[in-house]
Scaffold this motif. Structure first.
Motif, PDB file in Angstrom:
ATOM      1  N   LEU A 198      67.184  -2.055  54.263  1.00 41.38           N
ATOM      2  CA  LEU A 198      66.613  -1.665  52.965  1.00 41.38           C
ATOM      3  C   LEU A 198      65.991  -2.857  52.251  1.00 41.38           C
ATOM      4  O   LEU A 198      65.278  -2.693  51.260  1.00 41.38           O
ATOM      5  CB  LEU A 198      67.695  -1.068  52.056  1.00 41.38           C
ATOM      6  N   GLY A 199      66.315  -4.073  52.729  1.00 39.95           N
ATOM      7  CA  GLY A 199      65.815  -5.276  52.061  1.00 39.95           C
ATOM      8  C   GLY A 199      66.604  -5.549  50.783  1.00 39.95           C
ATOM      9  O   GLY A 199      67.384  -4.698  50.307  1.00 39.95           O
ATOM     10  N   GLY A 200      66.397  -6.745  50.215  1.00 34.59           N
ATOM     11  CA  GLY A 200      67.118  -7.125  48.996  1.00 34.59           C
ATOM     12  C   GLY A 200      66.819  -6.184  47.839  1.00 34.59           C
ATOM     13  O   GLY A 200      67.721  -5.783  47.094  1.00 34.59           O
ATOM     14  N   ASP A 201      65.550  -5.807  47.680  1.00 36.48           N
ATOM     15  CA  ASP A 201      65.190  -4.929  46.556  1.00 36.48           C
ATOM     16  C   ASP A 201      65.836  -3.549  46.712  1.00 36.48           C
ATOM     17  O   ASP A 201      66.340  -2.972  45.749  1.00 36.48           O
ATOM     18  CB  ASP A 201      63.667  -4.772  46.465  1.00 36.48           C
ATOM     19  N   GLY A 202      65.815  -3.028  47.942  1.00 32.94           N
ATOM     20  CA  GLY A 202      66.411  -1.712  48.195  1.00 32.94           C
ATOM     21  C   GLY A 202      67.904  -1.731  47.903  1.00 32.94           C
ATOM     22  O   GLY A 202      68.446  -0.804  47.277  1.00 32.94           O
ATOM     23  N   SER A 253      67.614 -13.026  55.544  1.00 33.54           N
ATOM     24  CA  SER A 253      66.888 -14.290  55.350  1.00 33.54           C
ATOM     25  C   SER A 253      67.463 -14.939  54.090  1.00 33.54           C
ATOM     26  O   SER A 253      68.161 -14.267  53.319  1.00 33.54           O
ATOM     27  CB  SER A 253      65.396 -14.004  55.125  1.00 33.54           C
ATOM     28  N   PRO A 254      67.170 -16.204  53.856  1.00 30.98           N
ATOM     29  CA  PRO A 254      67.662 -16.837  52.618  1.00 30.98           C
ATOM     30  C   PRO A 254      67.230 -16.056  51.378  1.00 30.98           C
ATOM     31  O   PRO A 254      68.022 -15.877  50.439  1.00 30.98           O
ATOM     32  CB  PRO A 254      67.033 -18.232  52.660  1.00 30.98           C
ATOM     33  N   GLU A 255      65.993 -15.558  51.355  1.00 30.09           N
ATOM     34  CA  GLU A 255      65.495 -14.818  50.177  1.00 30.09           C
ATOM     35  C   GLU A 255      66.273 -13.520  49.984  1.00 30.09           C
ATOM     36  O   GLU A 255      66.562 -13.111  48.856  1.00 30.09           O
ATOM     37  CB  GLU A 255      63.999 -14.484  50.340  1.00 30.09           C
ATOM     38  N   PHE A 256      66.598 -12.881  51.101  1.00 28.02           N
ATOM     39  CA  PHE A 256      67.377 -11.636  51.059  1.00 28.02           C
ATOM     40  C   PHE A 256      68.725 -11.902  50.365  1.00 28.02           C
ATOM     41  O   PHE A 256      69.127 -11.172  49.450  1.00 28.02           O
ATOM     42  CB  PHE A 256      67.574 -11.145  52.500  1.00 28.02           C
ATOM     43  N   GLN A 263      63.312   6.093  51.218  1.00 31.25           N
ATOM     44  CA  GLN A 263      62.981   6.517  49.854  1.00 31.25           C
ATOM     45  C   GLN A 263      63.652   7.855  49.519  1.00 31.25           C
ATOM     46  O   GLN A 263      64.247   8.011  48.457  1.00 31.25           O
ATOM     47  CB  GLN A 263      61.461   6.655  49.666  1.00 31.25           C
ATOM     48  N   SER A 264      63.556   8.819  50.459  1.00 37.08           N
ATOM     49  CA  SER A 264      64.159  10.128  50.169  1.00 37.08           C
ATOM     50  C   SER A 264      65.682  10.004  50.134  1.00 37.08           C
ATOM     51  O   SER A 264      66.367  10.666  49.353  1.00 37.08           O
ATOM     52  CB  SER A 264      63.721  11.190  51.188  1.00 37.08           C
ATOM     53  N   TRP A 265      66.220   9.116  50.969  1.00 37.57           N
ATOM     54  CA  TRP A 265      67.676   8.888  50.977  1.00 37.57           C
ATOM     55  C   TRP A 265      68.133   8.313  49.626  1.00 37.57           C
ATOM     56  O   TRP A 265      69.134   8.748  49.054  1.00 37.57           O
ATOM     57  CB  TRP A 265      68.037   7.934  52.128  1.00 37.57           C
ATOM     58  N   LEU A 266      67.382   7.328  49.114  1.00 40.83           N
ATOM     59  CA  LEU A 266      67.771   6.689  47.861  1.00 40.83           C
ATOM     60  C   LEU A 266      67.721   7.691  46.698  1.00 40.83           C
ATOM     61  O   LEU A 266      68.611   7.707  45.837  1.00 40.83           O
ATOM     62  CB  LEU A 266      66.863   5.486  47.577  1.00 40.83           C
ATOM     63  N   ALA A 267      66.703   8.536  46.707  1.00 42.79           N
ATOM     64  CA  ALA A 267      66.604   9.553  45.640  1.00 42.79           C
ATOM     65  C   ALA A 267      67.802  10.499  45.727  1.00 42.79           C
ATOM     66  O   ALA A 267      68.417  10.848  44.709  1.00 42.79           O
ATOM     67  CB  ALA A 267      65.291  10.326  45.780  1.00 42.79           C
ATOM     68  N   ALA A 268      68.152  10.897  46.961  1.00 43.20           N
ATOM     69  CA  ALA A 268      69.293  11.806  47.134  1.00 43.20           C
ATOM     70  C   ALA A 268      70.599  11.104  46.735  1.00 43.20           C
ATOM     71  O   ALA A 268      71.484  11.713  46.116  1.00 43.20           O
ATOM     72  CB  ALA A 268      69.362  12.287  48.579  1.00 43.20           C
ATOM     73  N   LEU A 269      70.706   9.828  47.080  1.00 44.78           N
ATOM     74  CA  LEU A 269      71.914   9.076  46.720  1.00 44.78           C
ATOM     75  C   LEU A 269      72.111   9.069  45.203  1.00 44.78           C
ATOM     76  O   LEU A 269      73.216   9.307  44.702  1.00 44.78           O
ATOM     77  CB  LEU A 269      71.801   7.644  47.247  1.00 44.78           C
ATOM     78  N   ARG A 270      71.028   8.819  44.471  1.00 46.59           N
ATOM     79  CA  ARG A 270      71.118   8.844  43.005  1.00 46.59           C
ATOM     80  C   ARG A 270      71.628  10.200  42.534  1.00 46.59           C
ATOM     81  O   ARG A 270      72.477  10.293  41.647  1.00 46.59           O
ATOM     82  CB  ARG A 270      69.732   8.605  42.375  1.00 46.59           C
ATOM     83  N   GLY A 271      71.079  11.268  43.152  1.00 39.06           N
ATOM     84  CA  GLY A 271      71.480  12.623  42.770  1.00 39.06           C
ATOM     85  C   GLY A 271      72.951  12.867  43.060  1.00 39.06           C
ATOM     86  O   GLY A 271      73.680  13.440  42.232  1.00 39.06           O
ATOM     87  N   GLU A 272      73.408  12.423  44.226  1.00 43.23           N
ATOM     88  CA  GLU A 272      74.814  12.651  44.581  1.00 43.23           C
ATOM     89  C   GLU A 272      75.739  11.888  43.638  1.00 43.23           C
ATOM     90  O   GLU A 272      76.759  12.419  43.183  1.00 43.23           O
ATOM     91  CB  GLU A 272      75.087  12.213  46.027  1.00 43.23           C
TER      92      GLU A 272
END
Ligand SMILES: C[S@@+](CC[C@H](N)C(=O)[O-])C[C@H]1O[C@@H](n2cnc3c(N)ncnc32)[C@H](O)[C@@H]1O
Ligand code: SF4
Length: 401
Positions: free
Chosen positions: A98-102, A132-135, A58-67
């Protein structure tokens, strides 16, 4: 914890950007998480235990958006308009953790910062055991166009030496699931020359790859990287180092079998079923294109300027929070460095090295390489022969001597 810094301190670390080079523009996103660490791997990646509470997806994704937003801002100050992003490559680490949603959020973050070309190639690396197939369905719906799976081997004992956690059949099953979800472009990564691998093991891996019906294969000889658990085992004599003659024979075997099955080499370690199956993102690196590398430790290259991010996910997030680009250092490539890179990268491509790019002083080396049967002259390019591909590193050294 982020400490207050003056603007001049930030500027001292900030790359001095030159303009875009007019070629393709790619975005690489580095996901620095793995469930466990493979003993041969020295990539910038961390297990949850190593990170503790200092960083999370979660903190990585927030930082990625910022970068990404900071980079878009900086690029907007350049003389030419920021080009559309023609390729995105989410690598790691283990992006599939991160899964499909991540991963859908990662692509959204890229889209919020930059315009994505309508025909963009969007790849994510994935480890077979976290798919997985859903992923794959979720990734397809999110806009990913290409999947790259770390298979490494189909032999159980080879996977064990490499510390891989998936079962021998899982990579092929995952490749089939990706294709069933509508992915036309699927890659399988192989590692060859692992201690204990026999010819029959490699054949079993190649059978499995060809059975999976993928349109791309990357095959890398096992590199014993300093500082890894594998290097320690080799130093202590618990495992033999990969043998050069065995590696060469294995490479030839891989090339023969893939070629016979319609997968043709287009870079020394990469084979594709047709031109549209080639990885455009990697071709951008090899052709000297521009790319932004986002995420901890990622490297960027823009108009002859290169910079690299701070490596640790927690330090990376702190730097992004301070504003600006989270660069740990940067350099402006000299003409000599650009020449060296161009030779090193283009000689490994099937399209070859444009002879016009070579300094006149390299002419005797070119004649020698051709006379030795290691390359041919084709349409004003120096193109490696089958034997030359085995000796690509030595050929580069000769050309640059
Ligand atoms: C760093 S991994 C990241 C993707 C994913 N976690 C995986 O393991 O497939 C990308 C690829 O690099 C290759 N690789 C990593 N370390 C290597 C080494 N020491 N020698 C050869 N290949 C290596 C593997 O084939 C791997 O599939
Ligand atoms: S899963 Fe991939 S990135 Fe992670 S440690 Fe293993 S090889 Fe390295």
């Amino acid at each position: 914890m982020s400490s207050a810094v003056s603007l001049s301190e930030i500027d001292a670390d900030a790359p001095v950007l030159r303009d875009f080079g007019g070629g393709p523009f790619g975005v690489y996103v580095h996901v620095p998480f793995c469930a466990t660490r493979c003993g041969y791997c020295d990539f910038n990646t961390y297990t949850a235990g190593e990170l503790g509470s200092s960083a999370s997806p979660q903190s990585w994704l927030a930082a990625l958006r910022g970068e990404l937003a900071a980079a878009a801002d900086r690029f907007a100050g350049l003389p030419s308009a920021t080009p559309e992003v023609s390729t995105v490559f989410v690598g790691g680490g283990t992006p599939s953790l991160l899964g499909g949603d991540g991963l859908a959020e990662v692509l959204d973050a890229v889209r919020s910062a930059f315009a994505l070309a309508p025909d963009a190639e969007v790849t994510t690396e994935s480890n077979p055991e976290s798919t997985s197939p859903e992923f794959f369905d979720r990734l397809r719906a999110a806009g990913y166009t290409r999947i790259s799976l770390g298979m490494q081997s189909a032999a159980r004992h080879v996977l064990a030496v490499l510390d891989r956690t998936h079962t021998p059949g899982r990579a092929v099953a995952a490749a089939r699931e990706a294709r069933a979800a509508g992915f036309e472009h699927v890659n399988l990564d192989l590692i060859y020359g692992t201690p204990g691998e026999r010819d029959a093991d490699l054949d079993a891996s190649l059978d499995a790859v060809l059975d999976a019906g993928v349109d791309h294969v990357s095959a890398y000889s096992l590199i014993v990287e300093d500082g890894t658990a594998l290097a320690r085992k080799v130093r202590r004599g618990e495992l033999p180092a990969p043998d050069d003659d065995v590696l060469a024979a294995r490479y030839e075997r891989i090339d023969t079998r893939l070629t016979a099955a319609g997968l043709t080499w287009y870079e020394v370690s990469n084979w594709a079923a047709n031109d549209s199956a080639r990885c455009r993102h990697n071709l951008g690196y090899w052709d000297g294109g521009d790319w932004l590398g986002a995420g901890p430790g990622a490297h960027s290259h823009l108009g002859g300027v290169r910079w690299w991010n701070v490596k640790h996910p927690a330090r990376y997030a702190e730097r992004v929070a301070r504003g600006g680009l989270p660069a740990a250092g940067w350099e402006s490539l000299t003409d000599d460095e650009r020449y060296l890179e161009r030779i090193m990268l283009t000689v490994r491509l099937r399209t070859g090295l444009p002879l016009a790019d070579l300094a006149p002083s390299a002419a005797p080396a070119v004649d020698r390489i051709i006379a030795d049967g290691l390359a041919i002259r084709s349409a004003d390019h120096l193109v490696l022969t089958d034997r030359g591909r085995l000796l690509a590193d030595g050929i580069v050294r000769d050309l640059l001597a």
